[in-house]
Design a protein around this motif. Sequence first.
Motif, PDB file in Angstrom:
ATOM      1  N   PRO A 109      92.653  82.648  55.089  1.00 36.78           N
ATOM      2  CA  PRO A 109      91.498  83.403  55.571  1.00 36.78           C
ATOM      3  C   PRO A 109      90.813  82.703  56.739  1.00 36.78           C
ATOM      4  N   PHE A 144      94.437  86.749  39.461  1.00 40.67           N
ATOM      5  CA  PHE A 144      93.189  87.139  40.116  1.00 40.67           C
ATOM      6  C   PHE A 144      92.181  87.685  39.090  1.00 40.67           C
ATOM      7  N   ILE A 148      89.056  85.385  38.585  1.00 41.46           N
ATOM      8  CA  ILE A 148      87.912  85.857  39.367  1.00 41.46           C
ATOM      9  C   ILE A 148      87.038  86.822  38.583  1.00 41.46           C
ATOM     10  N   LEU A 176      94.829  86.252  46.460  1.00 47.97           N
ATOM     11  CA  LEU A 176      93.664  86.314  47.347  1.00 47.97           C
ATOM     12  C   LEU A 176      94.085  86.690  48.765  1.00 47.97           C
ATOM     13  N   LEU A 179      95.296  90.393  48.820  1.00 42.00           N
ATOM     14  CA  LEU A 179      94.158  91.321  48.714  1.00 42.00           C
ATOM     15  C   LEU A 179      93.392  91.371  50.033  1.00 42.00           C
ATOM     16  N   ARG A 180      93.198  90.209  50.597  1.00 38.95           N
ATOM     17  CA  ARG A 180      92.466  90.163  51.864  1.00 38.95           C
ATOM     18  C   ARG A 180      93.194  90.985  52.924  1.00 38.95           C
TER      19      ARG A 180
END
Lengths: 187, 119
Positions: A109, A144, A148, A176, A179-180
């Motif tokens: 990210p 996840f 999370i 993650l 999904l991003r």
Amino acid sequence: MPLDRVEASTARQRLDGFLRGVERRALRMAEFATANREEALDLVQDAMLAFVRNYAAKPEADWPPLFHRVLDSRLTDWHRRNQVRSRWLSSWWPAKNDEEAEDPIATAPDPGEVGPLARLMGEDAGQALDVALKQLPLRQRQAFLLRIWEGLDVADTATAMRCGEGSVKTHLWRALNALRQALEAHR
Amino acid sequence: MKQPQDWTDRARALLDASAQHLDGATVSRLNQARQRALAVQAQRGASGWVWSRRLALAASLALAAVMFWPDARNGANPAATASAALSPEDAELLADGALELTDEPEFYAWLDADDEHNG
């Protein structure tokens, strides 16, 4: 009332409270895996029965990872059966591979980015997340959701998923990033 | 400054909302599933309680039989019952079969009279 009956009643209340607290999230997890509410309900019911039969006598603090261990086992079985069925029915439906090589730098990210869901509001955000979660491979999605959403720590997640803590971290990292990327597409 | 993973908080909130907004029929099905699972637990608990009670009752009866019905222990050996009124030496003879008791009252009367006669 005899003491053992009082204790049994209290234990039942605690068990009821635990299952009541976890059942809706369990159903949503099963729905992400099956994309079918009826099948999800059946799996959650199976998981509840197996949990009560096998783990109700365990300490209450151990219940969350143990319940999810049972549910995860049911979801994995369902997934395996479905894959076999799919293989027979259709050879053009490739299964996602958890172990696909990814470039961690390319998928990392951007530190300056506030996050994909920040741009989506209301139902759009919920639907986008729903679709993105359903597209994840089972193990990544479970990592996840357990880490999370359910808030289990790495060790408890490893217990629930019957794998090592390193695997949990790998699955979560991939989840993650996936999904991003999926949610970025909704921009 | 927001951290890169802050979007997961929003994801968590969305997931929570999706779990809370289930329709009534689904919530009812979940409730039934939970009650079924709890019923299994209750049956197992009740079964265990009943067996515990049965075991305790059986143990109590066995203890009572031993404590208040000592003859039962030796019921298969009538000679041993009689030995309780005998001297240890007679009891040993009786146990060896060297001494036989008779049921004839005249014999005991004669024995007593003979003892008195002999001073």
